[in-house]
Motif scaffolding. Structure first.
Motif, PDB file in Angstrom:
ATOM      1  N   GLY A   1       0.591  -1.068  -0.080  1.00 12.52           N
ATOM      2  CA  GLY A   1       0.231  -0.012   0.361  1.00 12.52           C
ATOM      3  C   GLY A   1       0.940   1.051   0.283  1.00 12.52           C
ATOM      4  N   LYS A   2       1.676   0.659   0.714  1.00 10.43           N
ATOM      5  CA  LYS A   2       2.481   2.437   0.582  1.00 10.43           C
ATOM      6  C   LYS A   2       3.466   2.436  -0.404  1.00 10.43           C
ATOM      7  CE  LYS A   2       6.232   4.400   4.049  1.00 10.43           C
ATOM      8  NZ  LYS A   2       5.418   5.441   4.681  1.00 10.43           N
ATOM      9  N   LEU A   3       4.062   1.741  -1.274  1.00 11.82           N
ATOM     10  CA  LEU A   3       4.048   1.138  -2.268  1.00 11.82           C
ATOM     11  C   LEU A   3       3.393   2.239  -3.476  1.00 11.82           C
ATOM     12  CD1 LEU A   3       6.768   1.058  -3.985  1.00 11.82           C
ATOM     13  CD2 LEU A   3       5.323  -1.667  -4.180  1.00 11.82           C
ATOM     14  N   GLN A   4       2.028   1.493  -3.687  1.00 12.42           N
ATOM     15  CA  GLN A   4       1.307   2.264  -4.318  1.00 12.42           C
ATOM     16  C   GLN A   4       1.273   3.411  -3.984  1.00 12.42           C
ATOM     17  OE1 GLN A   4      -0.179   0.412  -7.121  1.00 12.42           O
ATOM     18  NE2 GLN A   4       0.328  -1.588  -6.277  1.00 12.42           N
ATOM     19  N   ALA A   5       1.556   4.131  -3.247  1.00 14.39           N
ATOM     20  CA  ALA A   5       0.861   5.658  -2.627  1.00 14.39           C
ATOM     21  C   ALA A   5       2.297   6.607  -3.212  1.00 14.39           C
ATOM     22  CB  ALA A   5       0.395   5.473  -1.521  1.00 14.39           C
ATOM     23  N   GLN A   6       3.513   5.854  -3.093  1.00 16.28           N
ATOM     24  CA  GLN A   6       4.960   6.076  -3.376  1.00 16.28           C
ATOM     25  C   GLN A   6       4.643   6.296  -4.779  1.00 16.28           C
ATOM     26  OE1 GLN A   6       6.501   7.400  -1.023  1.00 16.28           O
ATOM     27  NE2 GLN A   6       8.800   7.780  -2.335  1.00 16.28           N
ATOM     28  N   LEU A   7       4.908   5.856  -5.926  1.00 16.91           N
ATOM     29  CA  LEU A   7       4.327   5.562  -7.491  1.00 16.91           C
ATOM     30  C   LEU A   7       3.431   5.267  -7.971  1.00 16.91           C
ATOM     31  CD1 LEU A   7       7.317   1.742  -6.733  1.00 16.91           C
ATOM     32  CD2 LEU A   7       7.621   4.557  -7.070  1.00 16.91           C
ATOM     33  N   ALA A   8       3.133   5.964  -6.911  1.00 19.32           N
ATOM     34  CA  ALA A   8       1.004   6.001  -7.953  1.00 19.32           C
ATOM     35  C   ALA A   8       1.253   7.108  -9.203  1.00 19.32           C
ATOM     36  CB  ALA A   8       0.388   7.051  -6.657  1.00 19.32           C
ATOM     37  N   CYS A   9       0.919   6.319  -9.894  1.00 19.81           N
ATOM     38  CA  CYS A   9       0.503   7.485 -11.485  1.00 19.81           C
ATOM     39  C   CYS A   9      -0.228   8.545 -11.209  1.00 19.81           C
ATOM     40  CB  CYS A   9      -0.046   6.164 -12.687  1.00 19.81           C
ATOM     41  SG  CYS A   9       1.160   4.713 -12.743  1.00 19.81           S
ATOM     42  N   HIS A  10      -0.070   9.643 -11.833  1.00 19.92           N
ATOM     43  CA  HIS A  10      -0.785  10.906 -11.535  1.00 19.92           C
ATOM     44  C   HIS A  10      -0.488  10.902 -13.311  1.00 19.92           C
ATOM     45  CE1 HIS A  10      -0.671  11.028  -7.507  1.00 19.92           C
ATOM     46  NE2 HIS A  10       0.716  10.623  -7.316  1.00 19.92           N
ATOM     47  N   ASN A  11      -1.698  11.427 -13.779  1.00 22.71           N
ATOM     48  CA  ASN A  11      -2.018  12.250 -14.869  1.00 22.71           C
ATOM     49  C   ASN A  11      -1.327  13.655 -15.284  1.00 22.71           C
ATOM     50  OD1 ASN A  11      -4.353  10.490 -15.828  1.00 22.71           O
ATOM     51  ND2 ASN A  11      -5.685  11.673 -15.480  1.00 22.71           N
ATOM     52  N   VAL A  12      -0.887  13.701 -16.543  1.00 26.01           N
ATOM     53  CA  VAL A  12       0.508  14.842 -16.365  1.00 26.01           C
ATOM     54  C   VAL A  12      -0.467  15.927 -17.761  1.00 26.01           C
ATOM     55  CG1 VAL A  12       2.311  13.670 -15.401  1.00 26.01           C
ATOM     56  CG2 VAL A  12       1.750  12.943 -17.838  1.00 26.01           C
ATOM     57  N   PRO A  13       0.456  16.726 -17.316  1.00 28.87           N
ATOM     58  CA  PRO A  13       0.011  17.825 -18.696  1.00 28.87           C
ATOM     59  C   PRO A  13       0.517  17.734 -19.826  1.00 28.87           C
ATOM     60  CG  PRO A  13       0.560  19.258 -16.949  1.00 28.87           C
ATOM     61  CD  PRO A  13       0.814  17.494 -16.171  1.00 28.87           C
ATOM     62  N   SER A  14      -0.190  17.799 -21.366  1.00 27.73           N
ATOM     63  CA  SER A  14       0.167  17.179 -22.116  1.00 27.73           C
ATOM     64  C   SER A  14      -0.497  18.206 -24.299  1.00 27.73           C
ATOM     65  CB  SER A  14       0.212  15.328 -22.654  1.00 27.73           C
ATOM     66  OG  SER A  14       0.620  14.890 -24.152  1.00 27.73           O
ATOM     67  N   SER A  15       0.919  17.385 -24.819  1.00 27.21           N
ATOM     68  CA  SER A  15       0.498  18.516 -26.047  1.00 27.21           C
ATOM     69  C   SER A  15      -0.925  17.413 -26.945  1.00 27.21           C
ATOM     70  CB  SER A  15       1.618  18.420 -26.653  1.00 27.21           C
ATOM     71  OG  SER A  15       1.890  17.351 -27.327  1.00 27.21           O
ATOM     72  N   ARG A  16      -1.310  16.523 -26.382  1.00 31.02           N
ATOM     73  CA  ARG A  16      -2.323  15.140 -26.799  1.00 31.02           C
ATOM     74  C   ARG A  16      -2.038  14.778 -25.661  1.00 31.02           C
ATOM     75  NH1 ARG A  16       2.172  11.988 -30.628  1.00 31.02           N
ATOM     76  NH2 ARG A  16       2.452  14.022 -30.835  1.00 31.02           N
TER      77      ARG A  16
ATOM     78  N   ARG B   1      -4.770  28.156 -20.847  1.00 32.73           N
ATOM     79  CA  ARG B   1      -3.706  28.785 -21.167  1.00 32.73           C
ATOM     80  C   ARG B   1      -2.962  27.864 -22.889  1.00 32.73           C
ATOM     81  NH1 ARG B   1      -0.696  27.153 -16.551  1.00 32.73           N
ATOM     82  NH2 ARG B   1       1.540  27.382 -17.823  1.00 32.73           N
ATOM     83  N   LEU B   2      -4.575  28.159 -23.712  1.00 29.24           N
ATOM     84  CA  LEU B   2      -4.245  28.716 -25.232  1.00 29.24           C
ATOM     85  C   LEU B   2      -3.950  30.093 -25.266  1.00 29.24           C
ATOM     86  CD1 LEU B   2      -6.885  26.354 -26.299  1.00 29.24           C
ATOM     87  CD2 LEU B   2      -4.316  26.014 -26.652  1.00 29.24           C
ATOM     88  N   ALA B   3      -4.083  30.566 -24.178  1.00 31.96           N
ATOM     89  CA  ALA B   3      -4.453  32.015 -24.182  1.00 31.96           C
ATOM     90  C   ALA B   3      -2.519  32.230 -24.507  1.00 31.96           C
ATOM     91  CB  ALA B   3      -4.866  33.389 -23.836  1.00 31.96           C
ATOM     92  N   ALA B   4      -2.189  31.865 -23.534  1.00 30.94           N
ATOM     93  CA  ALA B   4      -0.572  31.812 -23.658  1.00 30.94           C
ATOM     94  C   ALA B   4       0.174  31.199 -24.660  1.00 30.94           C
ATOM     95  CB  ALA B   4       0.146  31.476 -22.200  1.00 30.94           C
ATOM     96  N   ARG B   5      -0.429  31.059 -25.336  1.00 25.94           N
ATOM     97  CA  ARG B   5       0.108  29.694 -27.006  1.00 25.94           C
ATOM     98  C   ARG B   5       1.264  28.390 -25.711  1.00 25.94           C
ATOM     99  NH1 ARG B   5       2.619  33.797 -31.010  1.00 25.94           N
ATOM    100  NH2 ARG B   5       0.645  35.307 -31.275  1.00 25.94           N
ATOM    101  N   ASP B   6      -0.267  28.357 -24.378  1.00 30.69           N
ATOM    102  CA  ASP B   6       0.160  26.606 -23.910  1.00 30.69           C
ATOM    103  C   ASP B   6      -0.042  25.528 -24.871  1.00 30.69           C
ATOM    104  OD1 ASP B   6       1.179  24.296 -22.576  1.00 30.69           O
ATOM    105  OD2 ASP B   6       1.596  25.692 -20.680  1.00 30.69           O
ATOM    106  N   ALA B   7       0.854  24.880 -25.532  1.00 29.33           N
ATOM    107  CA  ALA B   7      -0.259  23.483 -25.970  1.00 29.33           C
ATOM    108  C   ALA B   7      -0.925  22.518 -25.489  1.00 29.33           C
ATOM    109  CB  ALA B   7       0.291  22.932 -27.619  1.00 29.33           C
TER     110      ALA B   7
END
Length: 506
Positions: free
Chosen positions: A289-304, A314-320
């Motif tokens: 359980g501690k390992l799962q929390a330590q290595l949890a998969c989080h969604n990360v910002p991406s261009s797709r 953030r599109l206004a700042a031309r951040d895709a």
């Protein structure tokens, strides 16, 4: 300024690393330097030394490794002592150059060694014994091929010999040039050595019996190995032995690494296995359980990926990067080595200690951790050498044969050194050594030296006391004590679990 590898400051770690790089086993312990054709044996070494002693250790390991890798000892049959001595001169040069071609760093070690032995500390030629001076000239001539600074000594020695046997030197020089141009194997060196001995024999027959040098040459041809000068390996070995004796006479000031010996292992009893299974499940559940929390998969910002409404502004700042993608899970990259104290003082605790090691090893295995278990001491070693018994090697599956007998002293320092040298070459990013014991080592200084070496090798060491707080004096902030097997899961989770998932390195 370039950083120096910290392992180079620890002689035992350096010697082990050198042997490992050549695929040769190096053992450290005892009072002698020698090789048995398979293993290079070094005397008990100080943890640190000056540059000269460091150079001798490097040179000796390199020299003997060159022989173990490239010498065909089967060709050494029906040799006279003189033939073998001259063969050694040629073969030493040949195998060292073979090793240096594969490992260029060796060339610096060999060059330093030749300068140290033949320029800095070599005595003046003995004109009273031209027969032995001939052997010295041969050695200097061959060594001068790689270290031209020896040329002055070679010429000086030759000038002396030229007064006795000028024609012999010319014929031997022809053989030397042939060796230098082409000497592909041990047999070729032996053929050249026999050719030199034949030339010496021809000279002996040509000398009149009344000639003062005739008896000297005859004695050389009939000389035994003890009557001839030491070969390079023996010179180096004696230099190491004398150097070690001069470093410090205190027993704890030098490092001895335990050797492997056998130890009887029996399967745990059914009730022990059932208890171990329950505790393994509880411990694995908590740690997982501690390992799962330590290595949890989080969604990360991406261009797709999937649109993230909260990022559209953030599109206004031309951040895709207004999309989200799933992060990649990182697996544990850890090796754990359990070192189990089986000394006589563990007699009433050994059953629990065996269960503890089985639970920990099985839990680590189920979590994908590269685990090993070693017991100490094992059976009787050679002489007074201390021993260990590997129960599970790194990469092997964990078994149930953890029922062991407890007897003997507590060579904790020697066992720690053995485990450290086993862990250094592992590929895992983190390396943890857990010492399971009930008390104090036989020699506190040796154990403390080993703990310092572990820190140098970036191996984290922790202690688990078995119904005894003795280990806390050796590792006050890195150890914990349990009094019953039922305490293992919560204790390991609270203490060792933190170490397992959060690096303590600064």
């Amino acid at each position: 300024m370039a950083r120096t590898n910290p392992l180079l400051h620890s002689l035992p770690l350096l010697a082990s690393a050198l042997g490992r790089s050549y695929g040769i086993q190096v053992h450290i312990g005892g009072n002698r330097a020698w090789t048995d054709g398979r293993v290079i044996h070094l005397p008990s070494l100080p943890t640190e030394a000056d540059r000269t002693f460091l150079g001798l250790v490097r040179g000796y390991v390199d020299h003997e490794a060159a022989h173990l890798r490239h010498t065909d000892f089967d060709c050494l049959r029906d040799l006279t002592a003189l033939e073998k001595h001259i063969w050694n001169i040629f073969e030493d040069w040949r195998v060292e150059n073979r090793l240096a071609a594969q490992y260029p760093g060796c060339r610096r070690n060999f060059t330093w060694l030749i300068r140290h032995l033949f320029l800095e500390r070599s005595p003046e030629p003995d004109e009273q014994n031209p027969a032995l001076l001939l052997l010295n000239w041969l050695l200097l001539s061959v060594r001068g091929w790689d270290v031209p600074e020896l040329g002055v000594r070679v010429r000086k020695t030759r000038d002396i010999l030229d007064r006795f046997w000028p024609d012999l030197l010319v014929r031997v020089e022809i053989i030397l040039e042939q060796v230098r141009r082409s000497c592909p194997d041990s047999q070729a060196c032996l053929d050249a050595a026999r050719a030199v001995v034949r030339e010496i024999g021809h000279k002996a027959k040509a000398l009149p019996a009344a000639e003062p040098q005739a008896a000297s040459v005859e004695r050389l041809l009939r000389a035994t190995e003890k009557e001839l000068p030491d070969e390079l390996g023996a010179i180096l070995g004696k230099s190491l032995e004398l150097g070690v004796q001069g470093k410090d006479e205190r027993a704890g000031a030098r490092v001895q690494v335990a050797t492997i010996a056998g130890k009887s292992m029996r399967p745990l009893m059914a009730e022990q296995l059932e208890a171990a299974r329950r505790i393994t499940l509880a411990l694995r559940t908590r740690l997982q359980g501690k390992l799962q929390a330590q290595l949890a998969c989080h969604n990360v910002p991406s261009s797709r990926g999937r649109v993230a409404p909260t990022r559209l502004h953030r599109l206004a700042a031309r951040d895709a990067k207004v999309f989200l993608r799933q992060g990649q899970r990182t697996a544990m990259n850890t090796a754990v080595h359990l070192l189990l104290d089986c000394s006589g003082s563990m007699r009433r605790r050994i059953a629990m200690a065996g269960q503890v090691c089985h639970v920990l090893a099985r839990t680590m295995e189920l979590m994908g951790i590269n685990v090993a278990v070693t017991a100490f001491p094992a059976g009787h070693g050679e002489g007074d050498l201390q021993t260990v018994a590997p129960l599970v090697r790194h990469g092997q599956p964990v078994h149930t044969r953890f029922s062991l007998a407890a007897s003997g002293k507590t060579p904790m320092g020697e066992a720690l050194w053995w485990a450290i040298l086993e862990m250094v070459p592992l590929r895992e990013q983190r390396k943890i050594l857990l010492l399971v014991t009930d008390g104090d080592p036989d020699n506190h200084e040796t154990a403390t030296q080993a703990l310092s070496a572990a820190l140098l090798a970036e191996i984290e060491v922790f202690g688990l006391g078995i119904d005894s707080p003795g280990i806390t004096s050796l590792m006050p902030r890195r150890s914990i004590n349990i009094q019953a097997i039922q305490e293992l899961a919560p204790a390991v989770f609270q203490f060792f679990g933190q170490a397992l998932f959060h690096s303590t390195k600064s």
